[in-house]
Design an enzyme around this catalytic site. Structure first.
Site, PDB file in Angstrom:
ATOM      1  CG  HIS A  11      -0.289   0.204   2.513  1.00  0.00           C
ATOM      2  ND1 HIS A  11       0.402  -0.806   3.125  1.00  0.00           N
ATOM      3  CD2 HIS A  11      -0.179   1.276   3.320  1.00  0.00           C
ATOM      4  CE1 HIS A  11       0.895  -0.366   4.265  1.00  0.00           C
ATOM      5  NE2 HIS A  11       0.568   0.900   4.410  1.00  0.00           N
TER       6      HIS A  11
HETATM    7  C1  UD1 Z   1      -2.015   4.953   6.671  1.00  0.00           C
HETATM    8  C2  UD1 Z   1      -0.647   5.450   7.153  1.00  0.00           C
HETATM    9  C3  UD1 Z   1       0.415   4.398   6.842  1.00  0.00           C
HETATM   10  C4  UD1 Z   1       0.015   3.040   7.379  1.00  0.00           C
HETATM   11  C5  UD1 Z   1      -1.360   2.665   6.845  1.00  0.00           C
HETATM   12  C6  UD1 Z   1      -1.829   1.329   7.395  1.00  0.00           C
HETATM   13  C7  UD1 Z   1      -0.382   7.880   6.997  1.00  0.00           C
HETATM   14  C8  UD1 Z   1       0.294   8.974   6.287  1.00  0.00           C
HETATM   15  N1  UD1 Z   1      -0.249   6.658   6.466  1.00  0.00           N
HETATM   16  O1  UD1 Z   1      -1.938   4.841   5.256  1.00  0.00           O
HETATM   17  O2  UD1 Z   1       1.621   4.792   7.459  1.00  0.00           O
HETATM   18  O3  UD1 Z   1       0.957   2.084   6.978  1.00  0.00           O
HETATM   19  O4  UD1 Z   1      -2.293   3.685   7.244  1.00  0.00           O
HETATM   20  O5  UD1 Z   1      -3.033   0.943   6.868  1.00  0.00           O
HETATM   21  O6  UD1 Z   1      -1.008   8.109   8.020  1.00  0.00           O
HETATM   22  N2  UD1 Z   1      -9.271   4.318   2.946  1.00  0.00           N
HETATM   23  C9  UD1 Z   1     -10.395   3.540   2.951  1.00  0.00           C
HETATM   24  N3  UD1 Z   1     -10.911   3.173   4.163  1.00  0.00           N
HETATM   25  C10 UD1 Z   1     -10.377   3.547   5.341  1.00  0.00           C
HETATM   26  C11 UD1 Z   1      -9.228   4.352   5.314  1.00  0.00           C
HETATM   27  C12 UD1 Z   1      -8.694   4.727   4.112  1.00  0.00           C
HETATM   28  O7  UD1 Z   1     -10.925   3.172   1.931  1.00  0.00           O
HETATM   29  O8  UD1 Z   1     -10.901   3.157   6.410  1.00  0.00           O
HETATM   30  C13 UD1 Z   1      -8.689   4.707   1.637  1.00  0.00           C
HETATM   31  C14 UD1 Z   1      -9.115   6.067   1.171  1.00  0.00           C
HETATM   32  O9  UD1 Z   1      -9.204   6.032  -0.204  1.00  0.00           O
HETATM   33  C15 UD1 Z   1      -7.948   6.937   1.573  1.00  0.00           C
HETATM   34  C16 UD1 Z   1      -6.778   5.999   1.401  1.00  0.00           C
HETATM   35  O10 UD1 Z   1      -7.272   4.723   1.763  1.00  0.00           O
HETATM   36  O11 UD1 Z   1      -7.848   8.087   0.819  1.00  0.00           O
HETATM   37  C17 UD1 Z   1      -5.575   6.352   2.246  1.00  0.00           C
HETATM   38  O12 UD1 Z   1      -5.929   6.402   3.623  1.00  0.00           O
HETATM   39  P1  UD1 Z   1      -4.976   7.190   4.654  1.00  0.00           P
HETATM   40  O13 UD1 Z   1      -5.511   7.084   6.019  1.00  0.00           O
HETATM   41  O14 UD1 Z   1      -4.738   8.577   4.139  1.00  0.00           O
HETATM   42  O15 UD1 Z   1      -3.607   6.457   4.545  1.00  0.00           O
HETATM   43  P2  UD1 Z   1      -3.238   4.903   4.384  1.00  0.00           P
HETATM   44  O16 UD1 Z   1      -2.807   4.658   2.991  1.00  0.00           O
HETATM   45  O17 UD1 Z   1      -4.337   4.062   4.946  1.00  0.00           O
END
Ligand code: UD1
Length: 359
Positions: A205
């Protein structure tokens, strides 16, 4: 009445680090308040961990959700500021390196509330990773630095951290792993997924791997090679799902894409795997303790102890297939020593220090 300790959690990797600290503080009868920022909100990325780890329901969920880094961090800070002003905790405890960690540290520091950082001192020295920015700023603002491995102590010392703030306590995520070990049964999950006893597990990811189409295609090509030798199961994080799909992951023979799964199910799958292919931080540590060979598809790691004291190797996308074949042929180097203090007692060590200094 003891003073309030306020924990901030928000994203999947926070929950297994917070669980042993909260539990150990309960033993000291400390007043605690848990804020979930809502950075992760899908059931499979959040609720399921609270249930499986026996974590108390968060006292509040700020429901911040997703956004660009600036949008998300701003929303996290706004929500957290109101909570901290209302609750006036003696200490804010933050975990890991996600955006919720950074936001909480910034807000607390500006309100003159001390911060404790659990998992301090990790450094990849790669500022293209948002996590590296988050952990550096958080460490800088923290009054208590709870460090998981000795090189973290050295990095913090080099950056001029107060030696009195630094505590090598071990790894609370490994506390959670060790206390749940009996629940990790590869047979159940294999049956459920129709797998034999030889398979690889993968997670992907990181923006650097999934956002760039050429890198995503190179990784998919590597997975295709590995999948010609054994099935590759990927519980796929929502981030990157589309770009990996565009790179052809869905059409790769032998690759099984499944939805994200819970903690027990995932570690059961890892425990029984011949090989793990990942770009996660935490999984490098979990495979180290489970003695499962791990190829980390990144140019660097903030967790080098998993290479010197574990089963981890860094590989570029072009090296995955060769290194995977070497592992499958039995050329595996198992560590002679586990990282010091990864013994299941990090939570109690952290709680003792917090209790002495802030509760
Ligand atoms: C976040 C952390 C990363 C960690 C990862 C574990 C940051 C910068 N990154 O990344 O260090 O390794 O979590 O999972 O904080 N989304 C969903 N459902 C959710 C949450 C997110 O669909 O419940 C999707 C959305 O499209 C969102 C994308 O994932 O825009 C990214 O989510 P985000 O929380 O920004 O960062 P992660 O990639 O999950």
């Amino acid at each position: 009445m003891s003073q309030l300790i306020l924990h901030v959690v928000g994203a999947r990797p926070n929950f297994m680090k917070a669980a042993p600290v909260i539990r150990a503080l309960e033993q000291h009868n400390v007043g605690q308040y848990v804020v979930h920022t809502g950075q992760h909100y899908d059931r499979a990325l959040s609720d399921v961990f609270f249930v499986e780890l026996g974590l108390p329901e968060p006292d509040v969920n700020l429901g911040v959700g997703s956004g660009s880094h600036a949008q998300q961090t701003a929303a996290l800070m706004t929500g957290l500021e109101a909570q901290l002003i209302e609750r006036q905790p003696a200490l804010v405890v933050v975990y890991g390196d996600v955006n919720s960690t950074l936001a909480a540290a910034l807000v607390a520091a500006k309100l003159h509330i001390p911060v404790a950082h659990v998992e301090a001192g990790l450094r990849s020295f790669d500022l293209t990773m948002p996590e590296e920015i988050n952990r550096r700023v958080t460490d800088n603002l923290s009054a208590l630095l709870f460090v998981t491995s000795p090189e973290g102590m050295a990095y913090l010392a080099r950056e001029g951290a107060d030696p009195g703030a630094m505590h090598l306590v071990g790894n609370p995520m490994i506390d959670t792993l060790l206390s749940n070990l009996d629940r990790f049964d590869p047979r159940a999950v294999r049956t459920q997924l129709g797998l034999g006893d030889r398979y690889a597990v993968s997670t992907l990811h990181r923006p650097a791997n999934v956002d760039d189409p050429a890198t995503a295609r190179a990784i998919v090509a590597a997975f295709s090679d590995v999948a010609s030798a054994l099935p590759v199961v990927i519980p796929l994080h929502p981030r990157g799902r589309e770009s990996l799909r565009r790179a052809g992951l869905d059409d790769t023979t032998g690759v099984r894409i499944i939805d994200p799964i819970g903690y027990v199910e995932f570690l059961s799958l890892v425990r029984g795997a011949s090989l793990v292919l990942t770009d996660s931080g935490g999984i490098q540590e979990e495979t180290t303790i489970l003695n499962v060979p791990c190829l980390t598809i990144r140019p660097n790691t903030e967790r080098p102890i998993t290479i010197t004291h574990g089963t981890n190797q860094l590989v570029g996308p072009g090296e995955v297939s060769k290194q995977a074949m070497a592992i499958l042929e039995g050329r595996v180097r198992y560590p002679e020593q586990r990282p010091p203090l990864w013994d299941g007692q990090a939570g109690p060590r952290i709680a003792r220090i917090i209790n002495e200094q802030y509760a």
